[in-house]
Design a protein around this motif. Structure first.
Motif, short mmCIF file in Angstrom:
data_model
loop_
_atom_site.label_atom_id
_atom_site.label_comp_id
_atom_site.label_asym_id
_atom_site.label_seq_id
_atom_site.Cartn_x
_atom_site.Cartn_y
_atom_site.Cartn_z
N ASN A 57 3.30 4.84 11.71
CA ASN A 57 3.51 4.32 10.34
C ASN A 57 3.42 5.51 9.39
O ASN A 57 2.37 5.80 8.84
CB ASN A 57 2.46 3.26 10.01
N HIS A 58 4.53 6.22 9.26
CA HIS A 58 4.52 7.52 8.60
C HIS A 58 4.36 7.39 7.08
O HIS A 58 3.48 8.03 6.48
CB HIS A 58 5.82 8.27 8.93
N ALA A 59 5.24 6.60 6.42
CA ALA A 59 5.23 6.49 4.94
C ALA A 59 5.79 5.13 4.53
O ALA A 59 6.33 4.38 5.35
CB ALA A 59 6.04 7.62 4.32
N ARG A 60 5.65 4.83 3.22
CA ARG A 60 6.23 3.59 2.69
C ARG A 60 6.73 3.83 1.26
O ARG A 60 6.20 4.69 0.56
CB ARG A 60 5.20 2.47 2.73
N PHE A 61 7.79 3.06 0.88
CA PHE A 61 8.34 3.09 -0.47
C PHE A 61 7.91 1.80 -1.18
O PHE A 61 8.00 0.71 -0.61
CB PHE A 61 9.86 3.17 -0.44
N LYS A 62 7.45 1.93 -2.43
CA LYS A 62 6.95 0.76 -3.17
C LYS A 62 7.65 0.71 -4.54
O LYS A 62 7.78 1.73 -5.22
CB LYS A 62 5.44 0.86 -3.35
N PHE A 69 8.34 4.30 -5.76
CA PHE A 69 7.30 5.28 -5.45
C PHE A 69 7.26 5.51 -3.92
O PHE A 69 7.55 4.60 -3.14
CB PHE A 69 5.91 4.79 -5.90
N ILE A 70 6.90 6.74 -3.52
CA ILE A 70 6.73 7.06 -2.09
C ILE A 70 5.26 7.37 -1.84
O ILE A 70 4.61 8.05 -2.65
CB ILE A 70 7.62 8.24 -1.66
N ILE A 71 4.74 6.83 -0.71
CA ILE A 71 3.31 6.97 -0.38
C ILE A 71 3.19 7.45 1.08
O ILE A 71 3.84 6.90 1.97
CB ILE A 71 2.57 5.63 -0.54
#
Length: 417
Positions: A57-62, A69-71
């Motif tokens: 689970n590398h990253a997520r966009f919100k 936003f990128i986290i």
């Protein structure tokens, strides 16, 4: 106004399991997940070139307040926004034209995407733009495929030309090697024949030398045997002479001791007769008794001087006589000879074992029996002390002998002689 984000892959390298395009549409979902695990992510990024470059689970966009936003979800190799790694679990605002790298930031990174923002105007326009982008992507893929096929064909043609040239050279070299091998084989056969002849000659020479050496060896052994027999005979004769001389010497010394003992016995008998004569005179009166007592005391003193050991200065205890005819106590002379191998009187070398003197022991017993009971008890105690001391010394010497034998078995050089 709704902003739709699009992530287009920037690198031409297309590996299995890498998404070419990511659409961030807030109308469908306000959170988009990216990672290696297909069960929990919306877009799967995986590479067989660099294993585990992308975390599960590398990253997520919100999407929030009209912006994307990128986290970073605590990934191993991180997320880079415009060549800078973003902090973990901290939202970063995305702007049109931003470059996003998933994994390690390097020149050959596989996961490089460009973020672009589109304002939602109409559904037809969106579809048209999407179709154009897909067309551009397909054209790019087709171009890359053709370039790779052309490059492969060129490589194959070059390899064919190279192989043909190498095949010709190989045949020439093979023919040359076969010719050289035939020549070497003939030369080797000649060398082998010469070597066989040389070996046969050397064997014959060696056989002749062995026969000659065996003959010389037999001659030398015969000479050595004769010389050994002569030496043994000579040594045997010398040993026989030495034994005869030694026996003669022992016989002479024994005769000397017997003569000394006879003289002492004669003196003792003479003194005894004088005592008997005096005893007959004692009956005549007191004066004769006094003279007899004086003579008895003089006789006792003379006997004590004759029966006294010069080492312990007391009467003999187990008297022994040396070959030089001098007598001593057995314990005294044994202890003395352990330090020096000569007679304490005349300093002659003692080469024979000490001989117990039965005559002297009997004379000492007669003198002691004529003494008082108190003196006899003292004499008895002194003998017991001598016996106990002798037993202790014997035990000590036996213990010392065993210690030396044990040391010799263990290989101590100090006891090897």
């Amino acid at each position: 106004m709704i902003n739709i984000g699009t992530l287009l892959k920037q690198t031409s390298r297309n590996s299995w399991g890498i998404a070419r395009q990511m659409i961030l549409d807030p109308r469908k979902c306000d959170v988009v997940k990216v990672g290696r695990d297909p069960r929990t992510n919306d877009y799967v990024l995986d590479s067989r070139v660099t294993k585990n470059m992308i975390s599960r689970n590398h990253a997520r966009f919100k999407y929030d307040e009209g912006k994307w936003f990128i986290i970073d979800n605590n990934s191993t190799n991180g997320v880079y926004l415009n060549s800078e790694r973003i902090p973990k679990q901290e939202p970063q605002t995305l702007s049109s034209g931003d470059i996003i790298i998933f994994g390690v930031n390097m020149s050959s990174s596989e996961f490089v995407y460009k973020y672009e923002v589109e304002s939602l105007a109409s559904k037809d326009e969106i579809e048209r733009i999407r179709a154009e982008k897909e067309k551009l992507v397909q054209e790019e893929v087709e171009r890359i495929r053709k370039e790779k096929e052309k490059e492969k064909e060129q490589q194959i043609a070059g390899l064919k030309r190279k192989f043909q040239h190498e095949d010709t050279e190989y045949k020439k070299r093979l023919k040359k090697l076969e010719t050289e091998r035939c020549q070497e084989r003939l030369a080797e056969q000649r060398r082998y024949q010469k070597a066989q002849e040389e070996i046969t000659r050397i064997r014959e020479e060696a056989k002749a030398k062995e026969e000659q050496i065996a003959k010389e060896k037999r001659i030398v052994e015969e000479k050595q045997r004769k010389a050994t027999e002569e030496k043994e005979k000579e040594l045997s004769e010398k040993l026989q002479k030495s034994l005869e001389e030694l026996n003669k010497k022992r016989e002479q010394e024994r005769q000397q001791q017997d003569a000394i003992l006879r003289i002492r016995e004669e003196e003792a008998l003479k003194l005894k007769k004088e005592i008997e004569a005096l005893n007959s005179k004692v009956k005549d009166g007191t004066k004769a008794k006094q003279e007899l007592e004086k003579m008895r005391q003089h006789l006792d003193e003379s006997m004590e001087e004759e029966l006294e050991c010069c080492i312990c200065c007391s009467m003999f205890m187990k008297a022994c006589t040396l070959p030089c005819s001098h007598s001593f106590c057995e314990d005294c002379i044994t202890e003395y000879l352990n330090r020096r191998d000569e007679c304490p009187h005349c300093r002659k070398k003692v080469s024979l074992p000490i001989i117990p003197s039965v005559t002297l022991n009997n004379m000492v017993e007669r003198v002691i029996q004529s003494r008082s009971i108190e003196e006899q008890e003292k004499r008895k105690q002194a003998l017991e002390q001598r016996n106990n001391k002798g037993q202790m010394q014997a035990a000590h010497f036996e213990k010392l002998r065993k210690t030396i034998e044990t040391a010799k078995k263990n290989g101590h050089s100090n006891y090897s002689k």
